[in-house]
Design a protein around this motif. Structure first.
Motif, PDB file in Angstrom:
ATOM      1  N   TYR A  25      55.278-114.499 -60.973  1.00  0.00           N
ATOM      2  CA  TYR A  25      53.916-113.979 -60.990  1.00  0.00           C
ATOM      3  C   TYR A  25      53.466-113.761 -62.430  1.00  0.00           C
ATOM      4  N   ARG A  73      62.159-119.884 -57.976  1.00  0.00           N
ATOM      5  CA  ARG A  73      61.647-118.537 -57.703  1.00  0.00           C
ATOM      6  C   ARG A  73      60.146-118.525 -57.964  1.00  0.00           C
ATOM      7  N   LYS A  74      59.454-117.646 -57.250  1.00  0.00           N
ATOM      8  CA  LYS A  74      58.003-117.582 -57.431  1.00  0.00           C
ATOM      9  C   LYS A  74      57.693-116.568 -58.525  1.00  0.00           C
ATOM     10  N   TYR A 124      56.070-106.582 -51.806  1.00  0.00           N
ATOM     11  CA  TYR A 124      55.468-107.873 -51.442  1.00  0.00           C
ATOM     12  C   TYR A 124      54.033-107.756 -50.909  1.00  0.00           C
ATOM     13  N   PRO A 125      53.755-106.781 -50.016  1.00  0.00           N
ATOM     14  CA  PRO A 125      52.338-106.649 -49.625  1.00  0.00           C
ATOM     15  C   PRO A 125      51.449-106.362 -50.840  1.00  0.00           C
ATOM     16  N   SER A 184      60.375-100.291 -52.760  1.00  0.00           N
ATOM     17  CA  SER A 184      61.089-101.129 -51.786  1.00  0.00           C
ATOM     18  C   SER A 184      60.392-102.485 -51.645  1.00  0.00           C
ATOM     19  N   GLU A 185      61.128-103.433 -51.089  1.00  0.00           N
ATOM     20  CA  GLU A 185      60.566-104.773 -50.874  1.00  0.00           C
ATOM     21  C   GLU A 185      59.376-104.714 -49.926  1.00  0.00           C
ATOM     22  N   GLY A 186      59.459-103.795 -48.971  1.00  0.00           N
ATOM     23  CA  GLY A 186      58.381-103.639 -47.985  1.00  0.00           C
ATOM     24  C   GLY A 186      57.094-103.122 -48.600  1.00  0.00           C
ATOM     25  N   MET A 226      61.385-105.692 -59.260  1.00  0.00           N
ATOM     26  CA  MET A 226      62.016-104.485 -58.717  1.00  0.00           C
ATOM     27  C   MET A 226      63.061-103.938 -59.681  1.00  0.00           C
ATOM     28  N   TYR A 247      59.538-112.716 -61.150  1.00  0.00           N
ATOM     29  CA  TYR A 247      59.549-112.922 -59.695  1.00  0.00           C
ATOM     30  C   TYR A 247      59.894-111.593 -59.018  1.00  0.00           C
ATOM     31  N   GLY A 248      59.726-111.529 -57.702  1.00  0.00           N
ATOM     32  CA  GLY A 248      59.828-110.276 -56.959  1.00  0.00           C
ATOM     33  C   GLY A 248      61.059-109.440 -57.263  1.00  0.00           C
ATOM     34  N   HIS A 249      62.226-110.049 -57.156  1.00  0.00           N
ATOM     35  CA  HIS A 249      63.470-109.304 -57.362  1.00  0.00           C
ATOM     36  C   HIS A 249      63.569-108.774 -58.788  1.00  0.00           C
ATOM     37  N   LEU A 270      52.013-107.304 -54.008  1.00  0.00           N
ATOM     38  CA  LEU A 270      51.887-108.545 -54.792  1.00  0.00           C
ATOM     39  C   LEU A 270      50.894-109.515 -54.150  1.00  0.00           C
ATOM     40  N   TYR A 271      50.980-109.642 -52.827  1.00  0.00           N
ATOM     41  CA  TYR A 271      50.083-110.578 -52.133  1.00  0.00           C
ATOM     42  C   TYR A 271      48.636-110.077 -52.166  1.00  0.00           C
ATOM     43  N   ARG A 272      48.466-108.743 -52.128  1.00  0.00           N
ATOM     44  CA  ARG A 272      47.114-108.193 -52.207  1.00  0.00           C
ATOM     45  C   ARG A 272      46.539-108.442 -53.610  1.00  0.00           C
TER      46      ARG A 272
END
Lengths: 309, 113
Positions: free
Chosen positions: B81, B78-79, B53-54, B48-50, B34, B29-31, B56-58
């Motif tokens: 991937y 948690r999501k 996430y873009p 960074s998270e900024g 990272m 998951y995202g965290h 991951l979504y792309r």
């Protein structure tokens, strides 16, 4: 008092405009991420208020993150782009094969369009949804023309002394339809423009095609009388729909807003040219230019709506 | 400053490959992604998270990764991937390109004569 992380999510929400399930999924995900980040920082001895501030900092400004997330959604696969071009191809097939007059075929086509639109709505409005929704909007617009025809005929009857209950009911029904129809179209554009005005423009893009068709039907004396002239016009409209399908495909595959915008403008100009050749070939350059300006203003109007949405 | 800009540009062009490579090992998951990136690179890379996430979504939109909500042993959701088949193919292509690029870059920058 809401925490720093909760305030960030609140500030992000109005800018995000991803729509439906995708947006709620993303908000849920970043809330979970912030929760993890705060817990990890607190475990390292960082005081909680400071940990919350740091958890937010990594995401950057809400407006910037929202913009990046929307940009990420601009990418569309080949399959999605083909799906987005499909409603125009369907219209082209119905018109080109001259089967749109067969009630069963027209009914099946309409059901497919409505079904795909509802499915797209259920999926949270993916990029391919807007061309389908735009073609679905042709139905209330076409029904508006029928309402206009009823209003025209019944008003004539009433003015000539035949104010039957049937005529009055027809006038009332048709009169009531216009505001409802306009409301449906306006609400659809507004909802689409809230996320991205280019999506709303794509939603509006099939409407000029049906306007050309309606003008030609009307010039031919209405739906019943215009059958002959429509047979000749159908292949031209089918060709316009095929161009619209190609434009929708390029629009969906493009990853730059400038290319998307250029695709919309180019297809609109081609439509004006085709419509002029079809309806009024004797019109001069000024007429052609005037029509192009009106059409472009119509297609790009969601950009203005989006500023206030 | 030049070092920072250069590193930022390098990182920007390779974020997708790094994400795909980490997800090849296990669903994350995202965290976790990272953390793993920072840990695996011995603290050299920090996304960074900024940016994460873009990206991951792309990648999800392109069908290279798939996200699915699952429960952690703590009960929190948690999501996670995972890499798709398409993602595996893309990663293999990127790796092959990277090997060629790194070898050529090495030749130019260190044994250019």
């Amino acid at each position: 008092m809401p925490s720093e992380t909760a305030r960030y999510v609140q500030r992000l929400k109005p800018h995000l405009r991803l729509g439906g399930a995708l947006e709620s999924d993303f908000l849920r995900e970043i809330e979970a991420h912030m929760e993890d980040r705060v817990a990890s920082l607190v475990a390292r001895g960082v005081p909680e208020p400071l940990a919350r501030r740091r958890a937010v900092q990594g995401f950057g400004r809400p407006r910037t993150l929202a913009h990046l997330m929307r940009q990420a959604q601009l990418t569309t696969s080949w399959r999605e782009a083909l799906l987005g071009a499909a409603p125009f191809a369907l219209l082209a097939a119905l018109l080109g094969l001259q089967v749109w007059q067969i009630p069963a075929v027209a009914g099946a086509g309409s059901a497919l369009i409505i079904g795909c639109t509802l499915y797209g709505l259920w999926l949270g409005r993916p990029a391919w949804f807007y061309p389908w929704a735009g073609v679905a909007l042709l139905m209330p617009v076409f029904a508006g023309y029928l309402a206009f025809a009823v209003l025209n005929a019944e008003l004539w009857n009433v003015l000539h002394g035949a104010a039957t209950p049937y005529a009055l009911a027809g006038i009332a029904g048709a009169g009531l339809y216009f505001p409802i129809g306009l409301l449906v179209v306006a609400a659809s554009v507004l909802v689409a423009a809230r996320r991205d005005w280019l999506d709303a423009s794509m939603l509006l893009s099939p409407l000029p095609i049906v306007f050309v068709w309606i003008i030609e039907v009307h010039r031919g004396g209405g739906l019943l009388a215009a059958d002959g002239s429509l047979s000749g016009m159908a292949p031209v409209l089918a060709a316009i729909c095929l161009c619209a399908a190609a434009a929708a495909f390029v629009f969906l595959r493009a990853t730059s807003r400038a290319v998307k915008c250029a695709t919309l403008v180019t297809s609109a100009l081609l439509l004006v040219l085709a419509a002029t050749l079809l309806i009024d070939p004797s019109g001069g350059v000024m007429t052609l230019g005037g029509r192009a300006v009106i059409l472009l203003a119509f297609l790009l109007s969601p950009a203005l709506v989006a500023r206030h949405a | 400053m030049i070092r920072g800009n250069y590193l930022t540009q390098l990182l920007k062009g390779n974020t997708d490959v790094m994400i795909l490579s980490l997800l090849e090992r296990e669903p994350m998951y995202g965290h976790q992604l990272m953390d793993q990136l920072e840990r695996t690179s011995a603290g050299f890379f920090h996304v960074s998270e900024g940016t994460l996430y873009p990206a991951l979504y792309r990648l999800a939109r392109e069908g290279l990764v798939r996200g699915r909500w699952s429960k952690l042993p703590t009960g929190q959701e948690r999501k996670f991937y995972t890499l798709t088949r398409k993602g595996e193919r893309r990663l293999a292509e990127c790796r092959s390109m990277w090997s060629g690029f790194a070898a050529a870059m090495d030749l130019v920058t260190t044994h250019g004569d």
